[in-house]
Design an enzyme around this catalytic site. Structure first.
Site, PDB file in Angstrom:
ATOM      1  N   MET A  30     -17.808   6.121 -55.670  1.00 20.01           N
ATOM      2  CA  MET A  30     -19.033   5.533 -55.106  1.00 20.01           C
ATOM      3  C   MET A  30     -18.740   4.954 -53.714  1.00 20.01           C
ATOM      4  O   MET A  30     -19.511   4.137 -53.204  1.00 20.01           O
ATOM      5  CB  MET A  30     -19.593   4.466 -56.045  1.00 20.01           C
ATOM      6  CG  MET A  30     -19.980   5.058 -57.402  1.00 20.01           C
ATOM      7  SD  MET A  30     -21.255   4.145 -58.281  1.00 20.01           S
ATOM      8  CE  MET A  30     -20.492   2.552 -58.447  1.00 20.01           C
ATOM      9  N   HIS A  34     -10.613   2.117 -51.650  1.00 17.29           N
ATOM     10  CA  HIS A  34      -9.421   1.279 -51.537  1.00 17.29           C
ATOM     11  C   HIS A  34      -8.214   2.132 -51.939  1.00 17.29           C
ATOM     12  O   HIS A  34      -8.366   3.312 -52.300  1.00 17.29           O
ATOM     13  CB  HIS A  34      -9.537   0.019 -52.401  1.00 17.29           C
ATOM     14  CG  HIS A  34      -9.956   0.290 -53.808  1.00 17.29           C
ATOM     15  ND1 HIS A  34      -9.148   0.927 -54.716  1.00 17.29           N
ATOM     16  CD2 HIS A  34     -11.122   0.047 -54.466  1.00 17.29           C
ATOM     17  CE1 HIS A  34      -9.772   1.040 -55.867  1.00 17.29           C
ATOM     18  NE2 HIS A  34     -10.987   0.527 -55.746  1.00 17.29           N
ATOM     19  N   GLU A  35      -7.048   1.528 -51.908  1.00 13.34           N
ATOM     20  CA  GLU A  35      -5.808   2.270 -52.155  1.00 13.34           C
ATOM     21  C   GLU A  35      -5.821   2.946 -53.537  1.00 13.34           C
ATOM     22  O   GLU A  35      -5.224   4.002 -53.721  1.00 13.34           O
ATOM     23  CB  GLU A  35      -4.619   1.300 -51.998  1.00 13.34           C
ATOM     24  CG  GLU A  35      -3.244   1.921 -51.945  1.00 13.34           C
ATOM     25  CD  GLU A  35      -3.093   3.076 -50.933  1.00 13.34           C
ATOM     26  OE1 GLU A  35      -2.480   4.085 -51.305  1.00 13.34           O
ATOM     27  OE2 GLU A  35      -3.599   2.964 -49.800  1.00 13.34           O
ATOM     28  N   HIS A  37      -8.403   4.421 -55.031  1.00 12.94           N
ATOM     29  CA  HIS A  37      -9.051   5.728 -54.865  1.00 12.94           C
ATOM     30  C   HIS A  37      -8.096   6.700 -54.166  1.00 12.94           C
ATOM     31  O   HIS A  37      -8.007   7.873 -54.534  1.00 12.94           O
ATOM     32  CB  HIS A  37     -10.298   5.618 -53.973  1.00 12.94           C
ATOM     33  CG  HIS A  37     -11.409   4.804 -54.548  1.00 12.94           C
ATOM     34  ND1 HIS A  37     -11.790   3.592 -54.017  1.00 12.94           N
ATOM     35  CD2 HIS A  37     -12.253   5.051 -55.577  1.00 12.94           C
ATOM     36  CE1 HIS A  37     -12.811   3.126 -54.709  1.00 12.94           C
ATOM     37  NE2 HIS A  37     -13.115   3.974 -55.663  1.00 12.94           N
ATOM     38  N   GLY A 147      -9.794   6.891 -62.451  1.00 11.26           N
ATOM     39  CA  GLY A 147      -8.873   5.768 -62.618  1.00 11.26           C
ATOM     40  C   GLY A 147      -8.931   5.207 -64.032  1.00 11.26           C
ATOM     41  O   GLY A 147      -9.988   5.147 -64.650  1.00 11.26           O
ATOM     42  N   LYS A 149      -8.536   2.196 -64.680  1.00  2.00           N
ATOM     43  CA  LYS A 149      -9.131   0.852 -64.662  1.00  2.00           C
ATOM     44  C   LYS A 149     -10.477   0.871 -65.373  1.00  2.00           C
ATOM     45  O   LYS A 149     -10.816  -0.034 -66.115  1.00  2.00           O
ATOM     46  CB  LYS A 149      -9.289   0.354 -63.235  1.00  2.00           C
ATOM     47  CG  LYS A 149      -9.871  -1.038 -63.224  1.00  2.00           C
ATOM     48  CD  LYS A 149      -9.932  -1.581 -61.835  1.00  2.00           C
ATOM     49  CE  LYS A 149     -11.047  -2.575 -61.734  1.00  2.00           C
ATOM     50  NZ  LYS A 149     -12.366  -1.958 -61.700  1.00  2.00           N
ATOM     51  N   GLN A 153     -14.995   4.478 -69.181  1.00  2.00           N
ATOM     52  CA  GLN A 153     -15.586   5.596 -68.432  1.00  2.00           C
ATOM     53  C   GLN A 153     -14.725   6.849 -68.579  1.00  2.00           C
ATOM     54  O   GLN A 153     -15.233   7.954 -68.811  1.00  2.00           O
ATOM     55  CB  GLN A 153     -15.712   5.198 -66.961  1.00  2.00           C
ATOM     56  CG  GLN A 153     -16.007   6.358 -66.029  1.00  2.00           C
ATOM     57  CD  GLN A 153     -16.320   5.900 -64.625  1.00  2.00           C
ATOM     58  OE1 GLN A 153     -17.396   5.409 -64.357  1.00  2.00           O
ATOM     59  NE2 GLN A 153     -15.389   6.058 -63.698  1.00  2.00           N
ATOM     60  N   MET A 184      -7.175  -3.304 -58.224  1.00  2.00           N
ATOM     61  CA  MET A 184      -7.985  -2.945 -57.050  1.00  2.00           C
ATOM     62  C   MET A 184      -9.374  -2.517 -57.492  1.00  2.00           C
ATOM     63  O   MET A 184      -9.526  -1.783 -58.469  1.00  2.00           O
ATOM     64  CB  MET A 184      -7.316  -1.833 -56.265  1.00  2.00           C
ATOM     65  CG  MET A 184      -6.074  -2.317 -55.580  1.00  2.00           C
ATOM     66  SD  MET A 184      -5.399  -1.051 -54.489  1.00  2.00           S
ATOM     67  CE  MET A 184      -3.895  -1.868 -53.992  1.00  2.00           C
ATOM     68  N   ARG A 187     -15.415  -4.052 -55.829  1.00  2.00           N
ATOM     69  CA  ARG A 187     -16.161  -5.306 -56.006  1.00  2.00           C
ATOM     70  C   ARG A 187     -15.319  -6.542 -55.676  1.00  2.00           C
ATOM     71  O   ARG A 187     -15.862  -7.651 -55.635  1.00  2.00           O
ATOM     72  CB  ARG A 187     -16.711  -5.403 -57.422  1.00  2.00           C
ATOM     73  CG  ARG A 187     -17.867  -4.429 -57.680  1.00  2.00           C
ATOM     74  CD  ARG A 187     -18.514  -4.656 -59.036  1.00  2.00           C
ATOM     75  NE  ARG A 187     -19.760  -3.938 -59.172  1.00  2.00           N
ATOM     76  CZ  ARG A 187     -19.922  -2.785 -59.853  1.00  2.00           C
ATOM     77  NH1 ARG A 187     -18.894  -2.215 -60.436  1.00  2.00           N
ATOM     78  NH2 ARG A 187     -21.103  -2.215 -59.926  1.00  2.00           N
TER      79      ARG A 187
HETATM   80  O1  PAF Z   1     -16.121   5.161 -61.126  1.00  2.00           O
HETATM   81  C1  PAF Z   1     -17.020   5.392 -60.295  1.00  2.00           C
HETATM   82  O2  PAF Z   1     -16.868   5.138 -59.101  1.00  2.00           O
HETATM   83  C2  PAF Z   1     -18.341   5.959 -60.771  1.00  2.00           C
HETATM   84  O3  PAF Z   1     -18.695   5.461 -62.022  1.00  2.00           O
HETATM   85  C3  PAF Z   1     -18.384   7.500 -60.751  1.00  2.00           C
HETATM   86  C4  PAF Z   1     -17.370   8.095 -61.712  1.00  2.00           C
HETATM   87  C5  PAF Z   1     -18.107   7.997 -59.354  1.00  2.00           C
HETATM   88  C6  PAF Z   1     -19.767   7.986 -61.191  1.00  2.00           C
HETATM   89  O4  PAF Z   1     -20.761   7.502 -60.359  1.00  2.00           O
END
Ligand code: PAF
Length: 282
Positions: A30, A34-35, A37, A147, A149, A153, A184, A187
């Site tokens: 989204m 940050h590091e 990602h 991730g 974290k 998900q 990290m 938010r």
């Molecule tokens: O983890 C995220 O940044 C979001 O939930 C994702 C997987 C990109 C879906 O919008």
């Protein structure tokens, strides 16, 4: 690095690589990178011929009282950060293209989304699963990296990929932490410096829990009580949930006999933070 804004263009781009037998790695995000990602991107890059990153703040996964409008966004900064990876294509669609008038389909993963964040964010994982399946259909990756974290998900997306026979590999990668232990997260920018100090209690409590297990403590109730106490002894912190669950089913466990995930959601001031760790019994 190509910036791709339309669904058709992204699908054509990927098709051109696929017909040549080339492997596409994908990291959905989204934005406000940050590091953490960037480490997912490096991992995906290393296993693919081409790397695609999506940047899309998905309205479908935010509740009516959540931070969709305030969610930090800075495309130029993100593009700059991705240059050294390097990323081949960045998919950055408009919300209206992803959800045009008449859009009415949802992907629901029923069981692993019930507890943890699912209890407090109704509809969140349906929003995540729906957008991720759309992104998979648009980017058509061979490998997608997420991730750990966002542990629930990751489990949800793996379940969806298995249940719907998606022709790709979904991989999780370890959480990246600041030197002081804070996981990290995009938010973290919401935290004041005093709140940030209090937020360290999350990673400290994960370490404490592992120490308890290593020392022979097994009862979930005892471990969770110690975790809550540690977190809430700091100003600004309020535990939303602290649970010990089976790593695959996400069902509560009463004892840590082998492996269990300790998952936390904590409000530090007005900022909701999540973190988790896999606890292993010696
Ligand atoms: O983890 C995220 O940044 C979001 O939930 C994702 C997987 C990109 C879906 O919008």
């Amino acid at each position: 690095m190509e910036l791709i804004r339309t669904i058709r263009h992204m699908q054509d781009w990927s098709e051109a690589k696929r017909v040549r037998g080339q492997r596409i790695g994908f990291v959905p995000t989204m934005g406000f990178l940050h590091e953490g990602h960037l480490s997912l991107m490096r991992h995906a890059r290393g296993q693919s011929d081409h790397l695609v990153v999506s940047i899309f703040v998905n309205p479908l996964q935010f509740g009516p009282k959540e931070d969709l409008a305030q969610y930090p966004r800075d495309l130029d900064r993100d593009l700059e950060l991705m240059k050294p990876i390097p990323v081949d294509a960045v998919f950055h669609p408009e919300p209206e293209a992803m959800y045009p008038p008449g859009f009415q389909t949802r992907v629901e993963v029923t069981e692993v989304t019930k507890g943890l964040c699912g209890t407090f964010r109704p509809g969140h994982f349906t929003g995540v699963a729906t957008v991720v399946l759309k992104l998979f259909n648009i980017v058509r990756p061979h490998l997608a990296v997420f991730g750990e974290k966002d542990y629930q998900q990751l489990v949800t997306i793996k379940r969806m990929a298995q249940d719907l026979n998606l022709d790709l590999v979904v991989e999780g990668q370890p959480t990246l932490r600041e030197p002081d232990g804070l996981a990290m997260s995009s938010r973290n920018v919401y935290l004041s410096s005093e709140e940030r100090r209090s937020a360290l209690a999350l990673s400290e409590s994960l370490r404490l829990a592992q120490e308890m297990v290593t020392a022979g403590r097994r009862a979930a109730a005892d471990i969770l009580a110690a975790v809550r106490e540690k977190i809430e002894s700091r100003p600004h912190n309020k535990v939303q949930y602290a649970v010990l669950v089976d790593p695959l089913t996400l069902e509560d466990v009463t004892r840590v006999n082998d492996r269990a995930v300790l998952a936390l959601a904590v409000f530090t001031g007005r900022t909701r933070l999540i973190d988790n760790a896999l606890l292993t019994a010696p």
